[in-house]
Design a protein around this motif. Sequence first.
Motif, short mmCIF file in Angstrom:
data_model
loop_
_atom_site.label_atom_id
_atom_site.label_comp_id
_atom_site.label_asym_id
_atom_site.label_seq_id
_atom_site.Cartn_x
_atom_site.Cartn_y
_atom_site.Cartn_z
N MET A 1 -3.46 11.58 -13.20
CA MET A 1 -3.80 11.03 -11.90
C MET A 1 -2.66 10.80 -10.88
N LYS A 2 -2.99 11.17 -9.67
CA LYS A 2 -1.86 11.00 -8.71
C LYS A 2 -2.39 9.92 -7.59
N LEU A 3 -1.39 8.80 -7.35
CA LEU A 3 -1.97 7.75 -6.40
C LEU A 3 -1.03 7.90 -5.21
N TYR A 4 -1.55 8.03 -3.86
CA TYR A 4 -0.62 8.04 -2.90
C TYR A 4 -1.01 6.72 -2.18
N TYR A 5 0.30 5.86 -2.15
CA TYR A 5 0.04 4.51 -1.53
C TYR A 5 1.28 4.13 -0.83
N ASN A 6 1.31 2.78 -0.55
CA ASN A 6 2.72 1.93 -0.09
C ASN A 6 2.66 0.86 -0.67
N PRO A 7 3.68 0.31 -1.47
CA PRO A 7 3.69 -0.99 -2.00
C PRO A 7 3.64 -2.20 -1.14
N LEU A 8 3.84 -2.16 0.10
CA LEU A 8 3.38 -3.18 0.97
C LEU A 8 2.11 -3.35 1.45
N SER A 9 1.41 -2.26 1.34
CA SER A 9 -0.18 -2.27 1.71
C SER A 9 -0.96 -3.02 0.98
N THR A 10 -1.77 -3.86 1.42
CA THR A 10 -2.75 -4.86 0.82
C THR A 10 -3.77 -4.04 0.06
N TYR A 11 -4.26 -3.01 0.61
CA TYR A 11 -5.21 -2.09 -0.01
C TYR A 11 -4.55 -1.24 -1.22
N SER A 12 -3.56 -0.89 -0.98
CA SER A 12 -2.76 -0.26 -1.96
C SER A 12 -2.59 -1.39 -3.19
N GLN A 13 -1.97 -2.42 -3.10
CA GLN A 13 -1.74 -3.53 -3.91
C GLN A 13 -3.24 -3.75 -4.73
N LYS A 14 -4.16 -3.76 -4.07
CA LYS A 14 -5.59 -3.95 -4.52
C LYS A 14 -5.74 -2.80 -5.66
N PHE A 19 -5.33 -0.82 -11.68
CA PHE A 19 -4.60 0.16 -12.66
C PHE A 19 -3.78 -0.54 -13.70
N TYR A 20 -3.28 -1.59 -13.46
CA TYR A 20 -2.45 -2.37 -14.17
C TYR A 20 -3.45 -3.30 -15.05
N GLU A 21 -4.47 -3.72 -14.68
CA GLU A 21 -5.56 -4.40 -15.29
C GLU A 21 -6.05 -3.59 -16.56
N LYS A 22 -6.23 -2.20 -16.22
CA LYS A 22 -6.80 -1.37 -17.07
C LYS A 22 -5.86 -0.75 -18.06
N GLY A 23 -4.74 -0.83 -17.69
CA GLY A 23 -3.68 -0.26 -18.52
C GLY A 23 -3.54 1.34 -18.32
N LEU A 24 -3.83 1.63 -17.04
CA LEU A 24 -3.98 3.16 -16.91
C LEU A 24 -2.49 3.61 -16.30
N THR A 25 -2.05 4.92 -16.61
CA THR A 25 -1.06 5.38 -15.92
C THR A 25 -1.27 6.37 -14.84
N PHE A 26 -0.44 6.60 -13.87
CA PHE A 26 -0.59 7.22 -12.98
C PHE A 26 0.77 7.99 -12.15
N GLU A 27 0.64 9.12 -11.33
CA GLU A 27 1.79 9.71 -10.77
C GLU A 27 2.07 8.88 -9.50
N PRO A 28 2.91 8.08 -9.15
CA PRO A 28 2.93 7.12 -8.07
C PRO A 28 3.66 8.43 -6.72
N VAL A 29 3.24 8.31 -5.51
CA VAL A 29 3.51 8.97 -4.50
C VAL A 29 3.53 7.96 -3.14
N VAL A 30 4.67 7.38 -2.94
CA VAL A 30 4.81 6.52 -1.98
C VAL A 30 4.94 7.18 -0.53
N ILE A 31 3.90 6.64 0.35
CA ILE A 31 3.90 7.17 1.73
C ILE A 31 4.43 6.16 2.75
N ASP A 32 5.51 6.65 3.32
CA ASP A 32 6.28 5.74 4.16
C ASP A 32 6.00 6.37 5.60
#
Length: 211
Positions: A1-14, A19-32
């Motif tokens: 899976m690939k996740l487009y997100y930004n670490p500062l975004s509350t909805y991204s953090q949600k 992901f971390y609660e379920k122990g799943l891995t993903f390819e991170p793509v940070v959108i600046d």
Amino acid sequence: MKLYYNPLSTYSQKVLIAFYEKGLTFEPVVIDFKNKAVHQAYLKLYPLGKIPLLITEQSRSIPESSIIIEYLDMNYMTGATLLPRDMDMARQARLKDRMYDLYLNNPTVELLFEGQKPRDKQDPCKMTKARETLNIMYEKLNEAVSDHSWTNGEEFSIADCAAAPALFYAQRVHPFSRFPAIKAYFSRLMGRTSLQKVLGEAEPLVKSFLK
């Protein structure tokens, strides 16, 4: 899976919490969004330009944080169960998830961004309305966690994924110190490995933003 997100975004953090609660891995793509080229490229992928966006292993595009979490929970049985299997409990979890997004997270973000402006550019009406909404939600949330470990009972759920990032920022712009049950609940949230990881990844951006 690939996740487009930004670490500062509350909805991204949600979604990251899920992901971390379920122990799943993903390819991170940070959108600046400050990077014009990155922003324009992302708009070609998702014209609405909102984050987060999940691209599944089957190359399906799934936007919206709540829908992403539901997809993960329905398709991957590892880790935490974030949407209760009991239909009525699931309905309650979905309702709280929406309430926390709309009336806990959004007013908090409103206060954060208004607070970044020079004082003469701030909108007092917006800020007053945001604080009034948060006061109502604090009362509701304090009641919800007064006799339960988590907002939907004794099991961590999608509703807690929504509440955690909002409360992290809310404590800075509209403290909930007079609500003892929320304080205890927030302490439990901060003890979750998933939230610790999300905040650790976001720390440099958070510090810069809050300055």
